[in-house]
Design a protein around this motif. Structure first.
Motif, PDB file in Angstrom:
ATOM      1  N   SER A  91       0.834  -1.207   0.000  1.00 55.35           N
ATOM      2  CA  SER A  91       0.000   0.000   0.000  1.00 55.35           C
ATOM      3  C   SER A  91       0.866   1.254   0.000  1.00 55.35           C
ATOM      4  O   SER A  91       0.565   2.232  -0.685  1.00 55.35           O
ATOM      5  N   LEU A  92       1.965   1.217   0.759  1.00 51.35           N
ATOM      6  CA  LEU A  92       2.859   2.371   0.824  1.00 51.35           C
ATOM      7  C   LEU A  92       3.544   2.602  -0.521  1.00 51.35           C
ATOM      8  O   LEU A  92       3.645   3.739  -0.987  1.00 51.35           O
ATOM      9  N   VAL A  93       4.005   1.522  -1.162  1.00 51.53           N
ATOM     10  CA  VAL A  93       4.638   1.646  -2.490  1.00 51.53           C
ATOM     11  C   VAL A  93       3.645   2.262  -3.473  1.00 51.53           C
ATOM     12  O   VAL A  93       3.972   3.192  -4.210  1.00 51.53           O
ATOM     13  N   ASN A  94       2.411   1.767  -3.475  1.00 52.37           N
ATOM     14  CA  ASN A  94       1.383   2.302  -4.374  1.00 52.37           C
ATOM     15  C   ASN A  94       1.105   3.772  -4.079  1.00 52.37           C
ATOM     16  O   ASN A  94       0.978   4.594  -4.983  1.00 52.37           O
ATOM     17  N   SER A  95       1.021   4.112  -2.799  1.00 52.49           N
ATOM     18  CA  SER A  95       0.743   5.487  -2.389  1.00 52.49           C
ATOM     19  C   SER A  95       1.879   6.426  -2.814  1.00 52.49           C
ATOM     20  O   SER A  95       1.637   7.503  -3.359  1.00 52.49           O
ATOM     21  N   LEU A  96       3.122   6.017  -2.579  1.00 52.27           N
ATOM     22  CA  LEU A  96       4.273   6.861  -2.928  1.00 52.27           C
ATOM     23  C   LEU A  96       4.390   7.098  -4.422  1.00 52.27           C
ATOM     24  O   LEU A  96       4.780   8.173  -4.863  1.00 52.27           O
ATOM     25  N   THR A  97       4.072   6.076  -5.204  1.00 54.37           N
ATOM     26  CA  THR A  97       4.271   6.178  -6.654  1.00 54.37           C
ATOM     27  C   THR A  97       3.028   6.669  -7.389  1.00 54.37           C
ATOM     28  O   THR A  97       3.057   6.821  -8.609  1.00 54.37           O
ATOM     29  N   GLY A  98       1.946   6.905  -6.641  1.00 53.42           N
ATOM     30  CA  GLY A  98       0.735   7.401  -7.282  1.00 53.42           C
ATOM     31  C   GLY A  98       0.016   6.355  -8.105  1.00 53.42           C
ATOM     32  O   GLY A  98      -0.734   6.668  -9.021  1.00 53.42           O
ATOM     33  N   ARG A  99       0.242   5.089  -7.781  1.00 53.66           N
ATOM     34  CA  ARG A  99      -0.427   3.988  -8.470  1.00 53.66           C
ATOM     35  C   ARG A  99      -1.400   3.333  -7.520  1.00 53.66           C
ATOM     36  O   ARG A  99      -1.102   3.171  -6.339  1.00 53.66           O
ATOM     37  N   LYS A 100      -2.545   2.922  -8.050  1.00 55.09           N
ATOM     38  CA  LYS A 100      -3.542   2.332  -7.151  1.00 55.09           C
ATOM     39  C   LYS A 100      -3.242   0.885  -6.806  1.00 55.09           C
ATOM     40  O   LYS A 100      -3.461   0.443  -5.696  1.00 55.09           O
TER      41      LYS A 100
END
Length: 194
Positions: A38-47
Motif C-alpha cells: 500500500s505504501l509503495v502504491n501510495s508513494l508512486t501514485g499507483r492504485k
C-alpha cells in the motif's frame, strides 16, 4: 500527487539474480501485512501496482521495482508470519540478511511498523539489526489514520523510546488513506538516492 513510472524489474531470491547495474536502492521491510505494498502504491501514485493482500506472507521474494528509471524500491518479504514452516522462515531470513548486508546498491532502509500498536520484539530486532550494520533507517508508522488524532503524538514518543531511534534516524507517521507522511518519506529517499 505525482504519478511515477514504476516497473517490476525482477523477483529474486539470491544475489546472482539481482540487477547488475549501479542504480541506488531503498529497501522496504516490515512485518507481514504492515502495509508495504500500500505504501509503495501510495508513494508512486499507483492504485494497485504493488499487489496488496489480506493474506499475510504473500511476498516471498525480493521484488525489485525500478522507479522513474533511476532508482529502485526493493520490497522485502514480511517477517513474523507464523503460517509457514520453520524451514521457510529460515530461508527467508537468510535471503533478507544477505540482501541487507551485502548489497552495494543499498542506500537505506524504510522500516514499516504498524502505528496502531507498540513495536513488537521482531520490529525492535529489525531496527537493532539495521543499526548494527550502520544502514540509514527511516521508521514509518503505518495505518496511523486508525489512531485518534489526539493520540498520534504518543505513537512518536513510544516508537522513539522502544526502538531506541538514533539521531541519524527519522520517524514518520503515514496514512495511505489521509495522505500524510508522503512528503517526508520522499524527502528522506531523495537525500539518499542523489
Amino acid at each position: 500527487m505525482k504519478s511515477h513510472q514504476i516497473e517490476l524489474e525482477i523477483s529474486a531470491v539470491r544475489p546472482t539474480q539481482y540487477p547488475t547495474d549501479q542504480l541506488p536502492e531503498i529497501a522496504f521491510v516490515g512485518r507481514s501485512n504492515v502495509g508495504k505494498s500500500s505504501l509503495v502504491n501510495s508513494l508512486t501514485g499507483r492504485k494497485s501496482f504493488a499487489r496488496t493482500s489480506n493474506q499475510p506472507g504473500k511476498t516471498q521474494t525480493l521484488n525489485f521495482y525500478t522507479i522513474d528509471q533511476n532508482w529502485r524500491i526493493v520490497d522485502v518479504p514480511g517477517y513474523g508470519y507464523a503460517k509457514v514452516s520453520k524451514k521457510q522462515r529460515a530461508e527467508w531470513g537468510r535471503m533478507i540478511e544477505t540482501y541487507l548486508t551485502q548489497r552495494e546498491n543499498l542506500r537505506g532502509v524504510v522500516s514499516l511498523i504498524d502505528g496502531r500498536h507498540a513495536p513488537m520484539s521482531l520490529d525492535k530486532q529489525m531496527v537493532e539489526f539495521l543499526h548494527y550494520y550502520q544502514l540509514p533507517v527511516l521508521v514509518v508508522a503505518t495505518k496511523t489514520d486508525k489512531v485518534p488524532r489526539n493520540q498520534r503524538n504518543k505513537i512518536s514518543s513510544t516508537f522513539k523510546q522502544q526502538l531506541k531511534i538514533e539521531n541519524s534516524d527519522e520517524l514518520v507517521l503515514y496514512s495511505t488513506i489521509e495522505h500524510y507522511g508522503q512528503e517526508q518519506v520522499w524527502g528522506w529517499i531523495n537525500q539518499l538516492i542523489k
